[in-house]
Design an enzyme around this catalytic site. Structure first.
Site, PDB file in Angstrom:
ATOM      1  N   THR A  24      67.482  38.578  36.110  1.00  0.00           N
ATOM      2  CA  THR A  24      66.573  38.389  37.229  1.00  0.00           C
ATOM      3  C   THR A  24      66.977  39.087  38.667  1.00  0.00           C
ATOM      4  OG1 THR A  24      66.073  36.217  36.493  1.00  0.00           O
ATOM      5  CG2 THR A  24      65.680  36.626  38.725  1.00  0.00           C
TER       6      THR A  24
ATOM      7  N   GLY B 170      74.065  32.644  37.594  1.00  0.00           N
ATOM      8  CA  GLY B 170      75.112  31.631  37.639  1.00  0.00           C
ATOM      9  C   GLY B 170      76.541  32.171  37.634  1.00  0.00           C
TER      10      GLY B 170
ATOM     11  N   GLU C 172      63.917  29.721  33.207  1.00  0.00           N
ATOM     12  CA  GLU C 172      63.512  29.868  31.720  1.00  0.00           C
ATOM     13  C   GLU C 172      61.975  30.008  31.427  1.00  0.00           C
ATOM     14  OE1 GLU C 172      65.782  30.900  29.961  1.00  0.00           O
ATOM     15  OE2 GLU C 172      67.432  30.589  31.229  1.00  0.00           O
TER      16      GLU C 172
END
Lengths: 681, 681
Positions: A155, A194, A437
């Site tokens: 992303t 993350g 997701e």
């Protein structure tokens, strides 16, 4: 005992509920978790790993910097513990580590979130699934061992859902046999992965591949971002944290910019497609598999969110039999709030919904595993159906759990607003799943598009996928058959509503196509009706699956009659509640008289009242450890008020009687006001 | 310019929206805030007071203790600023201070919440409204001057909604002419009052009054809790913070226990009831007024939450014309996300809803002021109606704004999850209103009970309160008149649905009474149907009020034709969206054909498309200052990505390249894993 000490005994108001339950909650536990053995293993592990945990509120009171440090400490400890157990009970297996790092156990071990989550779920899996054996040896094995920590950098600041829009680029340099990686604009910075901020030293960098300036599509590159010895960002790497969020603040989500950063040719993951040394590009032969990993992740999201809703329901059920408020009969003392019908309606349907999703997600996972086997035999036939089911279940489960948890939290009144209730964190974690997701609206539209195809197949009399077969059946009827009010009838009414909504959407969609709109433009213009049809298809699946499990489920013969009755009551409630939730969608296509509707209202109220005495036992049967619930309102012993006080007294401001801000700000302010007032007199 | 610097210019994607708007947003501003002069004063004040504010993220990164200190600093500064302006422009008035301390301006000045809020809204008001002139001189004047800071200590750890259940007690000691105050149990500890933790030195303590052990009901006592010089808790006082919450963490909510704490007789607020020196108790003559102050607070909640929804809608509208994602036509570049019909449906109806509630709340406030005047002339006739309207508007506005803000936040994808978007804080503030100042379900039931009375009056042909008059009108019809699809028809359909739901509820309720159930037991058993009727009554009011304002509103003649058209489009959207939201409730009692429903679907889609080009101008017209929105996604200049980066770079973890946790936890972990892996080979 001081009035603030937490009693060692169970609150009698909760105790009596357990004594009066109609069934043994262990039976629910085995049903809910799939098998008795799973419950036993879960309990054994939880007893072992929770004994030395920090107070879960510690990180909440820390500065953001300290909190990040606490999160890493917890992640390291959790990894060590679960790997040790895995090595002991089944070396090389994965049922303890890494599986338990996510979900409820992970939440207990890492209450601020898991900065290694993407490392475990995506980095290691991609190295194994997308890399060659040599690449696995070079990177994957070290990642599996946690000698390096990585993330999955896909992303971008300006690009999410639409992968082809990614701006990051990898240019192949034939001379040096390297890729030159760049994030040429601000919006092409990687954003969100993350652990990327300050935890990882590696990542998979997803970028447009260019050979001689010709785009070859999105590919994955292994990129080292920090020095293994010093953890300093390497030259050409700009990396950091993206900031505080609603929740999961220990996850260390990061940004990444690369400037002319070179990696060897063999850092591109080459299992399915290759760039040869001379720059020749070899395409992947299995493009239909590209979304298979996403199906797995969406399945995990549905399971995870179903469990979160079950956790919320457990906390609030226990609180609702301890909290007493507002007499129903003015001459009686204040009753448990769960005696109020409104509270029953807030709590018990969420219990039923959590079970319905838990069952649906478990069945989706079975289908996923079956399809994975089919694929290994080159049979791709069930892939589209699996894709549609995974989308719809991910969407409806994430929405329903999010808003369900918030309604549950509100049903605790003010006390639900305290972090010590742990319902706010649960909400923050659940709602994140609505946008990650696969953003929910986008997924709904994907399913809507599939339904247009299904309806076209119906019109042409083609054979449908098994979970879509009802479209043909209902499509043939001109009118809904006699209203009987049975469970079968209620499921059928949902099917009829879904088919009606699909037919209406297809009418609008076809008209737009006929009027000359391109297919994607027509989809956008019909998006609201497509979304509605997709939503109803989701309801049909969850309700239909719950019905089948209760009435014809595999383990049905082994259930005790008492437990079977409880399941039937939950099904009754869930079907009628879903009916009322979609009353408009149903009445649009199915004739139901006012008397029939009123009869369902009565049945719903009766179902609530019937389930009320078993509510605690049912949620006990979800078998959540106190460390997982981590809630002053919902602990097994029900000592709600003592635990609220205990949590409050731990508060840093309560460590000294007068805070520093008094001398600094408050006193000068009040004194100055007094002097001014005197001067005015 | 570096790519991270925030441009001084407006993002062209946002600029073009403003250029293409069909009307002047200043006209919306005057409409939305009530008057042009109010907007001008607001702008003048905001320009003056926002120049020197701290970065609003500062407190988010601080430890909890530091954050509390920052909150006090901000509250003191805000009070000084607003009092100075008030003294300058209208000494003794209240339109700037304390009015602006709440709402959007207060949120900008005190982003962690206002620890003086209860002091301002309840402590000072109670001293004035419930105290004698002497008591006002002794306590109230000092409170108004902020020489002392107080709070309103009513809610207890174990007791909220049901006031008569409060356990705190005040025993009159005739000998010393004192009250002896006690919180005899843990559950009787005061819990929640804002500022009570470590800010206040006084409070109003609400307790059961006992004279010679005989209960006299709930009364208010002025209690000093901390020394004015040292701020140390006084002997017999146990006071502290209750802990971290979902939001508003600077509010310093506290707990309070008292043990044999004595206050002079004249510390009981005695305007309406008295305890004489000899212990004679004199009852209040005006019991029907006891809930009038609550009406005021609920009216403020509705106004406040309507503004919060409008803020959220402003942020998301601006973001939706800057963010580009997923081509609609595959051959075109990625469009602004607001071109997607699904995004329009997520954003534009919330804009309309915010306006609808803003108008309804403004009218409620007018009715409140009118009723206050009536009361001063001893005319209590409109009090029940005002009470019902305040309940229903507080409930529906708090619910709709809460869930609306969350849907808006989700519509920003992942970026909405960042605190820098400021939508999470907005949600946390909005949702608190669902449970404070009258828990929403309890208020719904109160309205449901009123509707039972109204329906009984209809059956007896009695005259109804003006806002209930439609019950008589619809009740007389056996069937809904011809469906025309006009706005009038849509409002009428809602009324019909509400009356139908009320009739059905009344049938169940009467049957239960006839079967021998007491009135409160029958209410509890009918609670779900009563709630539904109350909910629909709320919809009727908000939709009907919006309709009247647009079509017959006071300032209608002065509106430009362009602006009037925009209002009509918003009304069209709101009425049809409300129709679909309550489709089931309507179809249950009103016959609408499939063709008529489809026609409304088309009209709703057309309304979205018509409003789309004006969305930015409408939300510009809400006239929220950037300091109020405090959002990287929603600033006036639309430089979304630069502001996200700017916020991220301020993050404490980004101040040094390698965090301390690397040497402490991460490196030892990874190295140890490498050593173990080598040993295995």
């Amino acid at each position: 005992m001081s009035k603030f000490e937490i009693p060692k005994t169970v609150n009698p108001d909760l105790d009596i509920e357990r004594k009066n339950a109609s069934f043994n909650p262990d039976e629910m536990a085995a049903f809910f978790w799939g098998k008795q053995e799973i419950v036993e293993m879960k309990r054994m592990i939880e007893q072992e790993i929770y004994s030395d945990l920090d107070d879960p509120l510690t990180h909440e009171f820390a500065s953001y910097e300290d909190m990040a440090s606490i999160a890493i400490k917890h992640a390291v400890a959790a990894t060590k513990k679960l790997r040790a157990i895995q090595d002991r009970i089944n070396p090389g297996g994965s049922e303890v580590y890494p599986t338990l790092m996510g979900g409820p156990v992970g939440a207990a071990l890492m209450p601020a979130g898991n900065p290694f989550a993407v490392h475990l779920v995506m980095f290691t899996r991609a190295l194994k699934g997308q890399g060659t054996p040599e690449q696995y040896e070079k990177f994957g094995r070290r990642a599996d061992n946690c000698e390096i920590i990585g993330t999955f950098a896909q992303t971008e600041l300006g690009h999410g859902t639409y992968l082809r829009g990614l701006e990051a680029r990898a240019d192949y340099d034939r001379k040096t046999q390297e890729f030159v990686l760049n994030t040429p604009t601000m919006t092409s910075y990687k954003w969100w992965p993350g652990g990327l901020g300050h935890t990882c030293n590696y990542c998979i960098f997803v970028a447009q591949l260019y050979i001689d300036n010709e785009a070859k599509g999105i590919h994955m590159f292994v990129v080292q971002v920090r020095d293994e010895e010093t953890h300093m960002p390497l030259p050409g790497v700009h990396v950091g944290e993206i900031g505080k969020k609603l929740g999961m603040n220990g996850v260390n989500n990061g940004f990444l910019g690369l400037k002319d950063y070179r990696v060897p040719r063999m850092n591109m993951l080459m299992k399915n497609q290759q760039v040869l040394a001379d720059g020749t590009y070899i395409k992947s032969p299995v493009s239909q598999l590209s979304y298979f990993p996403m199906v797995y992740v969406r399945c995990m999201v549905a399971i995870g969110n179903a469990l979160m809703l079950a956790q919320g329901a457990t906390v609030v059920t226990r609180y609702s039999v301890v909290r007493r408020q507002s007499p129903i009969d003015e001459n009686e003392p204040e009753p448990k709030v769960l005696e109020h019908l409104t509270q029953q309606m807030k709590v018990i349907p969420e219990i039923a919904t959590a079970i319905a999703y838990r069952l649906a997600a478990a069945n989706l996972y079975l289908l996923y595993n079956q399809t994975a086997k089919d694929i290994s035999r080159k049979d791709f036939s069930r892939l589209p159906e699996l894709h549609a089911l995974a989308c719809i279940l991910k969407v409806s489960c994430s929405y329903d759990s999010t808003f369900g948890i918030e309604r549950l939290r509100q049903s605790c009144g003010g006390h639900g607003y305290l972090l010590a209730a742990n319902l706010g964190n649960l909400f923050a974690t659940a709602t994140a799943a609505c946008t990650y997701e696969g953003e929910n609206s986008v997924l709904y539209l994907q399913v809507g598009k599939i339904l247009m195809k299904v309806w076209a197949d119906v019109l042409e009399g083609k054979k449908l996928m098994p979970t879509m077969a009802y479209f043909a059946e209902c499509g043939q009827m001109t009118q809904f058959p006699n209203w009987t009010g049975t469970w079968d009838c209620l499921v059928k009414a949902l099917q009829f509503a879904c088919v009606g909504a699909t037919r209406v959407a297809h009418r609008s969609y076809s008209a737009r196509l006929k009027a000359g709109q391109s297919q994607p433009v027509a989809v956008n213009n019909t998006a609201l009706e497509l979304t509605k049809a997709a939503e109803l298809h989701g309801r049909v699946n969850v309700a239909g699956n719950f019905y089948q499990e209760v009435v014809n489920g595999k383990g049905k013969d082994k259930r005790s009659p008492q437990f079977q009755k409880v399941l039937e009551n939950l099904l009754e409630l869930h079907l009628i509640q879903t009916f009322f939730r979609h009353l408009g969608d149903i009445l649009r296509f199915v004739r139901v008289t006012e008397n029939e509707i009123s009869a369902l209202q009565v049945r719903m109220e009766e179902a609530l009242i019937t389930l009320r005495p078993d509510a605690v036992a049912i949620t006990d049967g979800f078998d959540f450890h106190d460390k997982v619930l981590s809630s002053a309102l919902g602990s097994y012993d029900g000592n709600v008020y003592e635990r609220l006080f205990d949590a409050a007294l731990k508060h840093p401001l309560n460590k000294k009687p007068v805070p520093d801000f008094f001398e600094k700000y408050l006193k000068p302010f009040m004194k100055e006001n007094a002097i001014k007032a005197k001067a005015k007199l």
